[in-house]
Scaffold this motif. Sequence first.
Motif, PDB file in Angstrom:
ATOM      1  N   LEU A   1       2.258   0.013  -4.653  1.00 51.24           N
ATOM      2  CA  LEU A   1       0.992   0.134  -5.387  1.00 51.24           C
ATOM      3  C   LEU A   1       1.183   0.830  -6.737  1.00 51.24           C
ATOM      4  O   LEU A   1       0.743   0.314  -7.780  1.00 51.24           O
ATOM      5  CB  LEU A   1      -0.028   0.895  -4.529  1.00 51.24           C
ATOM      6  CG  LEU A   1      -1.412   1.088  -5.180  1.00 51.24           C
ATOM      7  CD1 LEU A   1      -2.010  -0.250  -5.556  1.00 51.24           C
ATOM      8  CD2 LEU A   1      -2.333   1.855  -4.248  1.00 51.24           C
ATOM      9  N   LYS A   2       1.844   1.984  -6.751  1.00 51.43           N
ATOM     10  CA  LYS A   2       2.029   2.708  -8.016  1.00 51.43           C
ATOM     11  C   LYS A   2       2.908   1.942  -9.006  1.00 51.43           C
ATOM     12  O   LYS A   2       2.564   1.841 -10.197  1.00 51.43           O
ATOM     13  CB  LYS A   2       2.595   4.103  -7.740  1.00 51.43           C
ATOM     14  CG  LYS A   2       1.602   5.034  -7.079  1.00 51.43           C
ATOM     15  CD  LYS A   2       2.174   6.436  -6.922  1.00 51.43           C
ATOM     16  CE  LYS A   2       1.143   7.379  -6.297  1.00 51.43           C
ATOM     17  NZ  LYS A   2       1.669   8.756  -6.134  1.00 51.43           N
TER      18      LYS A   2
ATOM     19  N   SER B   1     -10.451   1.750  -7.783  1.00 52.17           N
ATOM     20  CA  SER B   1     -10.634   0.817  -6.669  1.00 52.17           C
ATOM     21  C   SER B   1     -10.677  -0.624  -7.145  1.00 52.17           C
ATOM     22  O   SER B   1     -10.178  -1.531  -6.457  1.00 52.17           O
ATOM     23  CB  SER B   1     -11.925   1.160  -5.926  1.00 52.17           C
ATOM     24  OG  SER B   1     -13.044   1.113  -6.810  1.00 52.17           O
TER      25      SER B   1
ATOM     26  N   LEU C   1       0.747  -0.837 -10.454  1.00 55.76           N
ATOM     27  CA  LEU C   1      -0.204  -0.348 -11.457  1.00 55.76           C
ATOM     28  C   LEU C   1       0.494  -0.031 -12.775  1.00 55.76           C
ATOM     29  O   LEU C   1      -0.058  -0.286 -13.858  1.00 55.76           O
ATOM     30  CB  LEU C   1      -0.923   0.890 -10.929  1.00 55.76           C
ATOM     31  CG  LEU C   1      -1.951   0.660  -9.812  1.00 55.76           C
ATOM     32  CD1 LEU C   1      -2.441   1.993  -9.259  1.00 55.76           C
ATOM     33  CD2 LEU C   1      -3.119  -0.183 -10.318  1.00 55.76           C
TER      34      LEU C   1
ATOM     35  N   ARG D   1      -7.020  -1.939  -8.061  1.00 57.25           N
ATOM     36  CA  ARG D   1      -6.150  -2.346  -6.956  1.00 57.25           C
ATOM     37  C   ARG D   1      -6.286  -3.828  -6.629  1.00 57.25           C
ATOM     38  O   ARG D   1      -5.353  -4.433  -6.093  1.00 57.25           O
ATOM     39  CB  ARG D   1      -6.452  -1.495  -5.720  1.00 57.25           C
ATOM     40  CG  ARG D   1      -5.945  -0.071  -5.835  1.00 57.25           C
ATOM     41  CD  ARG D   1      -5.954   0.618  -4.489  1.00 57.25           C
ATOM     42  NE  ARG D   1      -7.311   0.897  -4.029  1.00 57.25           N
ATOM     43  CZ  ARG D   1      -7.965   2.028  -4.258  1.00 57.25           C
ATOM     44  NH1 ARG D   1      -7.382   3.005  -4.946  1.00 57.25           N
ATOM     45  NH2 ARG D   1      -9.182   2.217  -3.783  1.00 57.25           N
TER      46      ARG D   1
ATOM     47  N   THR E   1      -3.506  -6.083  -8.146  1.00 52.94           N
ATOM     48  CA  THR E   1      -2.101  -5.757  -7.905  1.00 52.94           C
ATOM     49  C   THR E   1      -1.539  -6.337  -6.613  1.00 52.94           C
ATOM     50  O   THR E   1      -0.325  -6.301  -6.426  1.00 52.94           O
ATOM     51  CB  THR E   1      -1.909  -4.225  -7.852  1.00 52.94           C
ATOM     52  OG1 THR E   1      -2.702  -3.680  -6.798  1.00 52.94           O
ATOM     53  CG2 THR E   1      -2.315  -3.573  -9.166  1.00 52.94           C
TER      54      THR E   1
ATOM     55  N   TRP F   1       0.818  -1.213   0.000  1.00 53.87           N
ATOM     56  CA  TRP F   1       0.000   0.000   0.000  1.00 53.87           C
ATOM     57  C   TRP F   1       0.852   1.265   0.000  1.00 53.87           C
ATOM     58  O   TRP F   1       0.517   2.249  -0.671  1.00 53.87           O
ATOM     59  CB  TRP F   1      -0.920  -0.020   1.214  1.00 53.87           C
ATOM     60  CG  TRP F   1      -1.833   1.171   1.288  1.00 53.87           C
ATOM     61  CD1 TRP F   1      -1.680   2.286   2.060  1.00 53.87           C
ATOM     62  CD2 TRP F   1      -3.033   1.368   0.533  1.00 53.87           C
ATOM     63  NE1 TRP F   1      -2.711   3.169   1.850  1.00 53.87           N
ATOM     64  CE2 TRP F   1      -3.563   2.630   0.914  1.00 53.87           C
ATOM     65  CE3 TRP F   1      -3.705   0.611  -0.415  1.00 53.87           C
ATOM     66  CZ2 TRP F   1      -4.741   3.134   0.371  1.00 53.87           C
ATOM     67  CZ3 TRP F   1      -4.881   1.121  -0.950  1.00 53.87           C
ATOM     68  CH2 TRP F   1      -5.389   2.360  -0.556  1.00 53.87           C
TER      69      TRP F   1
END
Length: 247
Positions: free
Chosen positions: A30-31, A97, A34, A100, A103, A26
């Motif tokens: 996360l980035k 949302s 993505l 996510r 991932t 988190w």
Amino acid sequence: MLAVKARSSLLLRGSAALVLMLGLWWLVLLKPSLFLLRHSTEFAMRVLMGGGSDQVVSVADSGDWNFSVPVGISGQYVPQEHRSVNIRSIGCTVTGSDLRAFTFSVPVLWAIFLAAPWRRKSLRPLLIGTVLTGCVQVLSLLLFVDIAAHRGLAVSLQISNSFSTWWMTTGDYLALSVIPFLAPFIIAIALNRDLRTEILNWSTGEPACALNSPQRDGRHGSRKKKKHGKRLTAGLKPPKVLSRASE
């Protein structure tokens, strides 16, 4: 008692590793996840669906992804326009949302491997599992996007039947809420032999690192005694035999 202690230890290690890896995902991963997911999905769509040179994935300012799913339908009658048209692609949007959910499977896999007994040879299954889990994430997203696109196409063309409705609902649920959660556990258990052995031993009530049985200890002990006896025997000199000459 040993089996219960080993089971509790594995569950505690797994819980701690899961909290650690999800927090890392988190805050840090996360980035980048993505970013990799977007380019991997775009490449897979071009290869599997024939996207050509058109842009198949674009990112909106809100963080949602806009997909252009190629279908290649010609001469399809559209009731809303009262004419037949050629449908080259279908557009659909996946919210941030929902993205996510595709991932976090890799961090969950890492947490499972961290909780399992670690050896030097566990690195190769971890790398293979990471690649497989990443592929599952991409395929799950493709399934989710394809279902969303065809649902919009069915609404536009006013096509509806019970089987297609059931399949779209079931496939949407599996792609978003089942496969990303279940895949890392299945892949980890399939690739990690130590983890698989420890879980299978739960049903028998025996710990994975069981001590040697008394029979084996006795057998090895008898061998040690025999070797020790041979060593002592080899160190002794044979007694001299004295003979008296007969008178």
